[in-house]
Design a protein around this motif. Structure first.
Motif, PDB file in Angstrom:
ATOM      1  N   ARG A  99       0.837  -1.212   0.000  1.00  0.00           N
ATOM      2  CA  ARG A  99       0.000   0.000   0.000  1.00  0.00           C
ATOM      3  C   ARG A  99       0.868   1.257   0.000  1.00  0.00           C
ATOM      4  O   ARG A  99       0.538   2.246  -0.657  1.00  0.00           O
ATOM      5  CB  ARG A  99      -0.916  -0.013   1.232  1.00  0.00           C
ATOM      6  CG  ARG A  99      -1.778   1.231   1.371  1.00  0.00           C
ATOM      7  CD  ARG A  99      -2.693   1.114   2.578  1.00  0.00           C
ATOM      8  NE  ARG A  99      -3.747   0.148   2.329  1.00  0.00           N
ATOM      9  CZ  ARG A  99      -4.887   0.428   1.721  1.00  0.00           C
ATOM     10  NH1 ARG A  99      -5.112   1.645   1.270  1.00  0.00           N
ATOM     11  NH2 ARG A  99      -5.798  -0.487   1.552  1.00  0.00           N
ATOM     12  N   LEU A 105       0.243   0.768  -4.157  1.00  0.00           N
ATOM     13  CA  LEU A 105      -1.177   1.096  -4.183  1.00  0.00           C
ATOM     14  C   LEU A 105      -1.430   2.582  -3.942  1.00  0.00           C
ATOM     15  O   LEU A 105      -2.503   3.087  -4.268  1.00  0.00           O
ATOM     16  CB  LEU A 105      -1.936   0.257  -3.141  1.00  0.00           C
ATOM     17  CG  LEU A 105      -1.838  -1.269  -3.318  1.00  0.00           C
ATOM     18  CD1 LEU A 105      -2.732  -1.979  -2.309  1.00  0.00           C
ATOM     19  CD2 LEU A 105      -2.193  -1.688  -4.739  1.00  0.00           C
ATOM     20  N   ILE A 106      -0.423   3.254  -3.392  1.00  0.00           N
ATOM     21  CA  ILE A 106      -0.569   4.695  -3.163  1.00  0.00           C
ATOM     22  C   ILE A 106      -0.723   5.447  -4.488  1.00  0.00           C
ATOM     23  O   ILE A 106      -1.275   6.552  -4.544  1.00  0.00           O
ATOM     24  CB  ILE A 106       0.646   5.234  -2.356  1.00  0.00           C
ATOM     25  CG1 ILE A 106       0.382   6.662  -1.884  1.00  0.00           C
ATOM     26  CG2 ILE A 106       1.917   5.169  -3.192  1.00  0.00           C
ATOM     27  CD1 ILE A 106       1.466   7.195  -0.970  1.00  0.00           C
ATOM     28  N   HIS A 107      -0.236   4.842  -5.572  1.00  0.00           N
ATOM     29  CA  HIS A 107      -0.306   5.488  -6.879  1.00  0.00           C
ATOM     30  C   HIS A 107      -1.611   5.179  -7.623  1.00  0.00           C
ATOM     31  O   HIS A 107      -1.829   5.694  -8.723  1.00  0.00           O
ATOM     32  CB  HIS A 107       0.876   5.045  -7.739  1.00  0.00           C
ATOM     33  CG  HIS A 107       2.212   5.397  -7.159  1.00  0.00           C
ATOM     34  ND1 HIS A 107       2.638   6.698  -7.016  1.00  0.00           N
ATOM     35  CD2 HIS A 107       3.216   4.605  -6.669  1.00  0.00           C
ATOM     36  CE1 HIS A 107       3.850   6.698  -6.468  1.00  0.00           C
ATOM     37  NE2 HIS A 107       4.226   5.461  -6.262  1.00  0.00           N
ATOM     38  N   VAL A 108      -2.457   4.317  -7.043  1.00  0.00           N
ATOM     39  CA  VAL A 108      -3.721   3.964  -7.691  1.00  0.00           C
ATOM     40  C   VAL A 108      -4.723   5.096  -7.506  1.00  0.00           C
ATOM     41  O   VAL A 108      -5.008   5.512  -6.378  1.00  0.00           O
ATOM     42  CB  VAL A 108      -4.298   2.654  -7.103  1.00  0.00           C
ATOM     43  CG1 VAL A 108      -5.662   2.362  -7.709  1.00  0.00           C
ATOM     44  CG2 VAL A 108      -3.341   1.493  -7.369  1.00  0.00           C
ATOM     45  N   GLN A 109      -5.247   5.603  -8.612  1.00  0.00           N
ATOM     46  CA  GLN A 109      -6.236   6.678  -8.568  1.00  0.00           C
ATOM     47  C   GLN A 109      -7.588   6.137  -9.034  1.00  0.00           C
ATOM     48  O   GLN A 109      -7.654   5.329  -9.963  1.00  0.00           O
ATOM     49  CB  GLN A 109      -5.801   7.838  -9.459  1.00  0.00           C
ATOM     50  CG  GLN A 109      -4.481   8.464  -9.040  1.00  0.00           C
ATOM     51  CD  GLN A 109      -4.047   9.583  -9.968  1.00  0.00           C
ATOM     52  OE1 GLN A 109      -4.783   9.975 -10.870  1.00  0.00           O
ATOM     53  NE2 GLN A 109      -2.844  10.106  -9.755  1.00  0.00           N
ATOM     54  N   ALA A 110      -8.645   6.593  -8.394  1.00  0.00           N
ATOM     55  CA  ALA A 110      -9.979   6.079  -8.703  1.00  0.00           C
ATOM     56  C   ALA A 110     -10.330   6.301 -10.174  1.00  0.00           C
ATOM     57  O   ALA A 110     -10.911   5.421 -10.821  1.00  0.00           O
ATOM     58  CB  ALA A 110     -11.015   6.754  -7.801  1.00  0.00           C
ATOM     59  N   PHE A 118      -8.462   3.797 -12.232  1.00  0.00           N
ATOM     60  CA  PHE A 118      -9.027   2.476 -11.965  1.00  0.00           C
ATOM     61  C   PHE A 118     -10.286   2.247 -12.796  1.00  0.00           C
ATOM     62  O   PHE A 118     -10.445   1.208 -13.447  1.00  0.00           O
ATOM     63  CB  PHE A 118      -9.336   2.350 -10.472  1.00  0.00           C
ATOM     64  CG  PHE A 118      -9.956   1.044 -10.061  1.00  0.00           C
ATOM     65  CD1 PHE A 118      -9.167   0.002  -9.606  1.00  0.00           C
ATOM     66  CD2 PHE A 118     -11.334   0.860 -10.119  1.00  0.00           C
ATOM     67  CE1 PHE A 118      -9.739  -1.208  -9.216  1.00  0.00           C
ATOM     68  CE2 PHE A 118     -11.914  -0.336  -9.744  1.00  0.00           C
ATOM     69  CZ  PHE A 118     -11.114  -1.376  -9.292  1.00  0.00           C
ATOM     70  N   LEU A 124     -12.078  -0.421  -5.084  1.00  0.00           N
ATOM     71  CA  LEU A 124     -11.882   1.031  -5.056  1.00  0.00           C
ATOM     72  C   LEU A 124     -11.597   1.508  -3.633  1.00  0.00           C
ATOM     73  O   LEU A 124     -10.687   2.303  -3.398  1.00  0.00           O
ATOM     74  CB  LEU A 124     -13.116   1.740  -5.607  1.00  0.00           C
ATOM     75  CG  LEU A 124     -13.139   2.076  -7.103  1.00  0.00           C
ATOM     76  CD1 LEU A 124     -14.485   2.664  -7.478  1.00  0.00           C
ATOM     77  CD2 LEU A 124     -12.017   3.042  -7.460  1.00  0.00           C
ATOM     78  N   SER A 163      -8.110   0.610  -2.568  1.00  0.00           N
ATOM     79  CA  SER A 163      -7.048   1.072  -3.478  1.00  0.00           C
ATOM     80  C   SER A 163      -6.416  -0.087  -4.238  1.00  0.00           C
ATOM     81  O   SER A 163      -5.205  -0.119  -4.475  1.00  0.00           O
ATOM     82  CB  SER A 163      -5.966   1.843  -2.704  1.00  0.00           C
ATOM     83  OG  SER A 163      -6.501   2.985  -2.100  1.00  0.00           O
ATOM     84  N   LYS A 181      -5.449  -2.620  -7.354  1.00  0.00           N
ATOM     85  CA  LYS A 181      -5.046  -2.391  -8.743  1.00  0.00           C
ATOM     86  C   LYS A 181      -6.189  -2.758  -9.677  1.00  0.00           C
ATOM     87  O   LYS A 181      -7.002  -3.638  -9.368  1.00  0.00           O
ATOM     88  CB  LYS A 181      -3.801  -3.212  -9.065  1.00  0.00           C
ATOM     89  CG  LYS A 181      -2.599  -2.843  -8.217  1.00  0.00           C
ATOM     90  CD  LYS A 181      -1.411  -3.723  -8.545  1.00  0.00           C
ATOM     91  CE  LYS A 181      -0.231  -3.432  -7.627  1.00  0.00           C
ATOM     92  NZ  LYS A 181       0.932  -4.308  -7.914  1.00  0.00           N
TER      93      LYS A 181
END
Length: 520
Positions: free
Chosen positions: A233, A237-242, A245, A291, A294, A296
């Protein structure tokens, strides 16, 4: 004789299912050596040499599969790509069976199976020796069993569902998202009464029994998967944006967008299909949960084939009596072809060369930045050269030095590749302070010689090594512009000093302590 032949003749629907399954398998077997193994494959191979009920980041199933594969086919790329390809073919069959369970005919089978077989996402996934291929199979199988339970009003299916959920848990923990989404969908659907019978309890018991050894292992090791998820995370996962996604949900299976999105709309809003609405809820639940967590974007891929089956069935059902039925089917098939071509670069299927991909698109990696080729493709380069160079160096040493050599690596990709390509030559297992290798590392460094593998990020590594060893020799620099770790260096270091030995002992003790419960 004629009577016997008529009994074993396959229906048109089953002929189509087997055709697509064989096609799926053939695609992967004919292209298995286009690229090297992925970095993660070397970790799972290493785990297959240390079978246990659990590992730092994953459950035990992938290691067992790796052990079977290499026992049959040896340490070859084919070995580790055979079972992902095979499970892709089985997934194709399951999709066809789901269509048949719904009552679909040949057009529905054609649409559903084609949507899966030529999907860029699944073409990519089934080239990888990773838990994700088998995870998709378990999700599709779970959807099929749930459909049978609902369609046939047969609560005995809970026994099989519990069995599959248990096996899926031993493959990849992300089945928890499917189970949770299914549970919520079931509670708000008209089928919630299926919970109140003895078969549900039996199925639950079977599932818990199957996963218990892994839970015990995690407990004894102080739940390393929790530490792993925390690190994941913080770093990825910190770079995952809604927004990204959700956009990628459309892009991953863009070739079948008209099929699966049609299914979703009808399942959620058409009263005539209310009995199947639970599958629409299931899909929405998976999206919302991932979502919120967070996750992938590709974590959702296991649920789309279920919508392929429903979409194909519903399109066939609602156009069956129309004169344009054949045109609809033809259009949807033809739509897949150009979209597949467009999606090739977006998905990074290992059929094109890095040079071809770099000219046509930019690709977002887990660090949030954009590069010339997909991250997975870059992670399928360079490892063989590392493994072969270390093996070559090891075999070049005099016999007495070979008995006194340790191999240190930065991470599991380097270490696992050395294990994979060096096993037949007797190369000792590398040591790295990364992932499950921590559990296998010796408590102290007692050798006079060290082969050191260092990635390109530490520019002053040679100077630092000279402070810890009497003699340091740079043997090889890996030069491959498409390799994620281009510039990796291989050193031969002789006579570590006391500071190096202390640094190693303290570091490995600290890491191992994280995986032990107080008092053990």
């Amino acid at each position: 004789m004629e009577s016997l032949r008529s009994k074993i003749t396959l229906s048109v629907e089953w002929q189509l299912i087997l055709f697509f399954a064989i096609t799926k398998l053939s695609i992967h077997l004919l292209t298995y050596d286009n690229y090297e193994l992925h970095r993660d494959a070397y970790l799972y191979y290493a785990q297959s040499q240390h079978l246990a009920w659990g590992f730092v980041a994953v459950p035990p199933s992938i290691a067992f599969i790796g052990y079977i594969a290499t026992s049959i086919f040896g340490n070859t790329v084919f070995a580790l790509r055979f079972f992902p390809a095979l499970i892709g073919a089985f997934s194709t069959i399951l999709i066809g069976m789901t269509v048949l369970e719904l009552g679909g005919k040949k057009k529905a089978v054609l649409l559903a199976c084609a949507a899966y077989v030529i999907s860029p996402a699944y073409l990519h996934v089934n080239t990888l020796f990773q838990p994700v291929s088998f995870n998709h199979f378990y999700w599709i199988l779970s959807g099929y069993l749930i459909l049978r339970m609902i369609h046939r009003k047969d609560p005995k299916m809970w026994i099989w569902i519990g069995l599959v959920f248990g096996l899926a848990f031993l493959n990849k923990y992300s089945i928890a998202f499917f189970i949770l989404a299914f549970g919520m969908a079931l509670l708000i659907s008209e089928h919630r009464k299926l919970l109140f019978n003895q078969y549900f309890v039996v199925g639950l018991g079977i599932g818990l029994l199957i996963i218990t050894p892994n839970l015990i292992w995690q407990y004894e090791q102080n739940w390393p998967v929790v530490s792993h998820m925390t690190q994941l995370r913080e770093t990825q996962l910190i770079h995952v944006q809604a927004s990204d996604f959700l956009l990628e949900q459309l892009l991953m299976n863009m070739q079948a967008l008209l099929i699966w999105f049609t299914a979703l709309l009808i399942l959620l809003f058409n009263k005539k299909e209310k009995q199947y609405r639970i599958f629409g809820y299931l899909f929405i639940g998976v999206i919302v949960l991932l979502l919120a967590g967070s996750g992938k974007s590709y974590y959702t891929l296991g649920v789309y084939p279920i919508l392929f089956a429903f979409g194909a069935y519903l399109i066939e059902k609602y156009t069956a009596t129309k004169k344009y039925s054949n045109y609809v089917t033809g259009f949807l098939i033809l739509f897949m072809v150009p979209v597949l071509y467009i999606s090739l670069d977006l998905s990074g299927i290992p059929f094109r060369t890095p040079e071809q991909m770099s000219r046509e698109a930019a690709f977002r990696w887990e660090d949030g930045r954009y590069y010339d080729i997909p991250q997975d493709m870059s992670d399928m380069r360079g490892w063989k050269e590392i493994g072969e160079e270390v093996k070559k160096l090891y075999l070049s040493l005099p016999g007495e030095e070979r008995n006194e050599v340790a191999i240190l690596a930065n991470h599991y990709g380097q270490a696992g590749s050395v294990m994979f390509y060096g096993k037949q030559a007797g190369v000792p297992q590398p040591i790295t302070f990364n992932d499950s290798f921590v559990l296998w590392a010796p408590d102290s460094l007692n050798t006079e010689y060290v082969i050191y593998i260092m990635g390109p990020w530490a520019e002053d590594i040679e100077e630092r090594l000279q402070e810890r060893y009497e003699i340091v020799t740079l043997i090889k620099t890996i030069e491959n512009p498409w390799f994620r770790e281009n510039g990796t260096r291989i050193f031969l270091c002789r006579y570590p000093n006391d500071s190096m030995k202390s640094l190693y002992t303290e570091g490995i003790r600290r890491l191992k302590d994280q995986y032990k419960r107080a008092g053990n």
